[in-house]
Design a protein around this motif. Structure first.
Motif, mmCIF file in Angstrom:
data_model
loop_
_atom_site.group_PDB
_atom_site.id
_atom_site.type_symbol
_atom_site.label_atom_id
_atom_site.label_comp_id
_atom_site.label_asym_id
_atom_site.label_seq_id
_atom_site.Cartn_x
_atom_site.Cartn_y
_atom_site.Cartn_z
ATOM 1 N N ALA A 134 0.590 65.586 27.962
ATOM 2 C CA ALA A 134 0.869 65.661 29.399
ATOM 3 C C ALA A 134 -0.057 66.671 30.074
ATOM 4 C CB ALA A 134 2.330 66.042 29.632
ATOM 5 N N CYS A 135 -0.412 67.742 29.360
ATOM 6 C CA CYS A 135 -1.335 68.743 29.913
ATOM 7 C C CYS A 135 -2.724 68.169 30.149
ATOM 8 C CB CYS A 135 -1.434 69.946 28.980
ATOM 9 S SG CYS A 135 0.033 70.997 28.928
ATOM 10 N N SER A 136 -3.052 67.074 29.450
ATOM 11 C CA SER A 136 -4.386 66.489 29.591
ATOM 12 C C SER A 136 -4.610 65.884 30.972
ATOM 13 C CB SER A 136 -4.618 65.417 28.509
ATOM 14 O OG SER A 136 -3.751 64.304 28.706
ATOM 15 N N GLU A 137 -3.552 65.783 31.778
ATOM 16 C CA GLU A 137 -3.724 65.359 33.166
ATOM 17 C C GLU A 137 -4.456 66.418 33.987
ATOM 18 O OE1 GLU A 137 0.128 64.479 34.645
ATOM 19 O OE2 GLU A 137 0.524 62.856 33.204
ATOM 20 N N ARG A 138 -4.459 67.664 33.483
ATOM 21 C CA ARG A 138 -5.095 68.775 34.208
ATOM 22 C C ARG A 138 -6.321 69.328 33.479
ATOM 23 N NH1 ARG A 138 0.058 72.366 36.417
ATOM 24 N NH2 ARG A 138 1.255 70.597 37.239
ATOM 25 N N VAL A 139 -6.252 69.398 32.155
ATOM 26 C CA VAL A 139 -7.372 69.925 31.380
ATOM 27 C C VAL A 139 -7.662 68.978 30.227
ATOM 28 C CG1 VAL A 139 -6.809 72.311 31.975
ATOM 29 C CG2 VAL A 139 -5.917 71.333 29.856
ATOM 30 N N ASN A 140 -8.901 68.982 29.778
ATOM 31 C CA ASN A 140 -9.286 68.158 28.641
ATOM 32 C C ASN A 140 -8.476 68.553 27.411
ATOM 33 O OD1 ASN A 140 -10.970 67.638 26.106
ATOM 34 N ND2 ASN A 140 -12.098 66.452 27.628
ATOM 35 N N LEU A 141 -7.886 67.566 26.729
ATOM 36 C CA LEU A 141 -7.018 67.852 25.593
ATOM 37 C C LEU A 141 -7.765 68.583 24.479
ATOM 38 C CD1 LEU A 141 -4.284 67.634 24.200
ATOM 39 C CD2 LEU A 141 -4.895 65.320 23.486
ATOM 40 N N ASN A 142 -9.021 68.217 24.243
ATOM 41 C CA ASN A 142 -9.788 68.876 23.183
ATOM 42 C C ASN A 142 -10.073 70.337 23.507
ATOM 43 O OD1 ASN A 142 -10.008 66.736 21.294
ATOM 44 N ND2 ASN A 142 -11.572 65.775 22.565
ATOM 45 N N ILE A 143 -10.206 70.642 24.796
ATOM 46 C CA ILE A 143 -10.365 72.043 25.191
ATOM 47 C C ILE A 143 -9.086 72.818 24.903
ATOM 48 C CG2 ILE A 143 -10.640 73.572 27.186
ATOM 49 C CD1 ILE A 143 -12.441 71.338 28.380
ATOM 50 N N LEU A 144 -7.954 72.229 25.262
ATOM 51 C CA LEU A 144 -6.668 72.878 24.996
ATOM 52 C C LEU A 144 -6.463 73.076 23.500
ATOM 53 C CD1 LEU A 144 -4.015 74.013 26.006
ATOM 54 C CD2 LEU A 144 -3.128 71.670 26.165
ATOM 55 N N LYS A 145 -6.838 72.086 22.701
ATOM 56 C CA LYS A 145 -6.730 72.222 21.248
ATOM 57 C C LYS A 145 -7.594 73.365 20.728
ATOM 58 C CE LYS A 145 -5.681 67.388 19.990
ATOM 59 N NZ LYS A 145 -6.216 66.209 19.248
ATOM 60 N N SER A 146 -8.810 73.492 21.251
ATOM 61 C CA SER A 146 -9.702 74.573 20.815
ATOM 62 C C SER A 146 -9.096 75.934 21.129
ATOM 63 C CB SER A 146 -11.069 74.440 21.488
ATOM 64 O OG SER A 146 -11.731 73.261 21.080
ATOM 65 N N VAL A 147 -8.549 76.073 22.335
ATOM 66 C CA VAL A 147 -7.906 77.332 22.711
ATOM 67 C C VAL A 147 -6.719 77.616 21.797
ATOM 68 C CG1 VAL A 147 -6.619 78.519 24.525
ATOM 69 C CG2 VAL A 147 -8.679 77.215 25.098
ATOM 70 N N LEU A 148 -5.937 76.604 21.503
ATOM 71 C CA LEU A 148 -4.780 76.790 20.628
ATOM 72 C C LEU A 148 -5.207 77.185 19.216
ATOM 73 C CD1 LEU A 148 -2.523 73.830 21.818
ATOM 74 C CD2 LEU A 148 -1.955 76.261 21.935
ATOM 75 N N MET A 149 -6.299 76.631 18.723
ATOM 76 C CA MET A 149 -6.798 77.016 17.397
ATOM 77 C C MET A 149 -7.131 78.505 17.359
ATOM 78 S SD MET A 149 -6.784 74.482 15.207
ATOM 79 C CE MET A 149 -8.027 74.911 13.987
ATOM 80 N N ILE A 150 -7.793 78.991 18.400
ATOM 81 C CA ILE A 150 -8.129 80.414 18.474
ATOM 82 C C ILE A 150 -6.858 81.255 18.592
ATOM 83 C CG2 ILE A 150 -9.291 82.181 19.851
ATOM 84 C CD1 ILE A 150 -11.275 79.959 20.712
ATOM 85 N N ALA A 151 -5.954 80.835 19.485
ATOM 86 C CA ALA A 151 -4.713 81.582 19.700
ATOM 87 C C ALA A 151 -3.868 81.639 18.437
ATOM 88 C CB ALA A 151 -3.924 80.945 20.845
ATOM 89 N N MET A 152 -3.793 80.526 17.704
ATOM 90 C CA MET A 152 -2.995 80.500 16.476
ATOM 91 C C MET A 152 -3.627 81.360 15.395
ATOM 92 S SD MET A 152 -1.474 76.619 16.210
ATOM 93 C CE MET A 152 -3.077 75.851 15.977
ATOM 94 N N ASP A 153 -4.955 81.372 15.308
ATOM 95 C CA ASP A 153 -5.632 82.220 14.321
ATOM 96 C C ASP A 153 -5.367 83.693 14.620
ATOM 97 O OD1 ASP A 153 -7.789 82.031 12.061
ATOM 98 O OD2 ASP A 153 -8.457 83.662 13.367
ATOM 99 N N LEU A 154 -5.429 84.060 15.904
ATOM 100 C CA LEU A 154 -5.117 85.438 16.278
ATOM 101 C C LEU A 154 -3.660 85.772 15.981
ATOM 102 C CD1 LEU A 154 -7.005 85.631 19.692
ATOM 103 C CD2 LEU A 154 -7.573 86.918 17.622
ATOM 104 N N GLY A 155 -2.761 84.812 16.225
ATOM 105 C CA GLY A 155 -1.352 85.052 15.962
ATOM 106 C C GLY A 155 -1.047 85.208 14.485
ATOM 107 N N ALA A 156 -1.745 84.450 13.660
ATOM 108 C CA ALA A 156 -1.487 84.476 12.217
ATOM 109 C C ALA A 156 -2.147 85.663 11.530
ATOM 110 C CB ALA A 156 -1.971 83.168 11.580
ATOM 111 N N TYR A 157 -3.356 86.025 11.959
ATOM 112 C CA TYR A 157 -4.144 87.012 11.214
ATOM 113 C C TYR A 157 -4.538 88.239 12.035
ATOM 114 C CZ TYR A 157 -4.606 82.852 8.313
ATOM 115 O OH TYR A 157 -4.339 81.741 7.558
#
Length: 296
Positions: A134-157
């Protein structure tokens, strides 16, 4: 007792019959000699093992009569089946964000103790995946996925062994910049555009390094980073927040209320990653409990 190898082959047959994207295994003791063209992935079992220990300690007690013990065993089996389904759902979300899944169906094999279950999960029904799409209506889904990958890595490590909290504001960049100001010199100012694309994994280490700065990241809907170390000038008093979250989360939620942006936050205290849209938290992910790696 049913041989676990038979259950694995049954799961493989199901996965091939429905053309599943992947087989996700959550177990410490299953044999991994799996003959299939379907990608096989391994998911972390740490969260499930902790939940199992708490459940068995509370439900299976000495001194219960036969009816009580039977009820406790029934509740334990039901809980394990439900927990297994939830964990495969969580693991599927992580695999989806990491672009490890090509279609919507996943077959999971969950084994803990003497209980092994086969789970068929449909990503189209997954609430987190539905919100991301649903967020892809505003931002590219692959961009959101990339941000989430970075955010999750920071959260985990964290970063160099230290916990890191940060926020990424994606989209509606001009309005976000109007409602914010620099706390420190902008480390992304003046660089060539091709050096600022969040979709390039080669840039992720740089982003994680600057995540240690006070303030937030601002990027446009195409994934180009315009600023880091920025402070949001928003009124967050009326934003409904989970108790215990700080100003970074409140301001991130508020900027999505006042603009068309999407916000992603990483909590310094517990590593939880949250996504906000229209001033509301829509997603929560614990990156330390749900880890997925490709086996074959």
């Amino acid at each position: 007792m049913v041989e676990k190898s038979f259950l694995i082959q049954s799961a493989v047959n199901i996965a091939e019959e429905i053309s599943a994207s992947a087989i996700i295994i959550m177990s410490n003791d299953l044999p991994l000699e799996i003959d299939t063209h379907i990608p096989v992935m391994l998911a972390s079992t740490s969260a499930m093992m902790a939940a199992d220990h708490l459940l068995e300690a509370s439900n299976v007690e000495e001194g219960k009569d036969s009816t009580g013990r039977l009820q406790a065993i029934s509740e334990t089996l039901y809980y394990k089946g439900t927990l297994g389904s939830e964990r495969i759902s969580d693991a599927s979300v992580i695999a989806f964000i990491a672009n490890m899944l090509a279609a919507d169906h996943v077959v999971g094999i969950v084994s803990h103790g003497e209980t092994t279950s086969i789970v068929v999960h449909d990503l189209k029904a997954n609430p987190v995946v539905k919100e991301l799409r649903a967020c892809s209506e505003r931002v590219n889904l692959n961009i959101l996925k990339s941000v989430l990958m970075i955010a999750m890595d920071l959260g985990a490590y964290g970063r160099e062994g230290k916990p890191v909290g940060t926020a990424f504001i994606i989209g509606d960049m001009e309005e976000v910049m109007k409602r914010s100001h620099q706390l420190v010199l902008n480390p992304f100012f003046g660089h060539p555009k091709e050096e600022l694309n969040i979709r390039d994994p080669a840039k992720w280490e740089t982003v994680k390094e600057f995540a240690q700065l006070d303030g937030i990241f601002v990027m446009d809907s195409h994934g180009y980073i315009h600023a880091a170390g920025r402070y949001l000038d928003v009124n967050a008093r009326e934003v409904e927040m989970v108790k215990g979250l700080g100003g970074r989360h409140a301001s991130a939620a508020a900027i999505t209320r006042d603009t068309e942006a999407i916000a992603v936050t990483t909590s310094e205290s517990d590593g939880i990653v949250r996504v906000y849209r229209d001033g509301i938290q829509i997603i929560e992910i614990d990156p330390r409990a749900s880890k997925v790696s490709r086996y074959k």
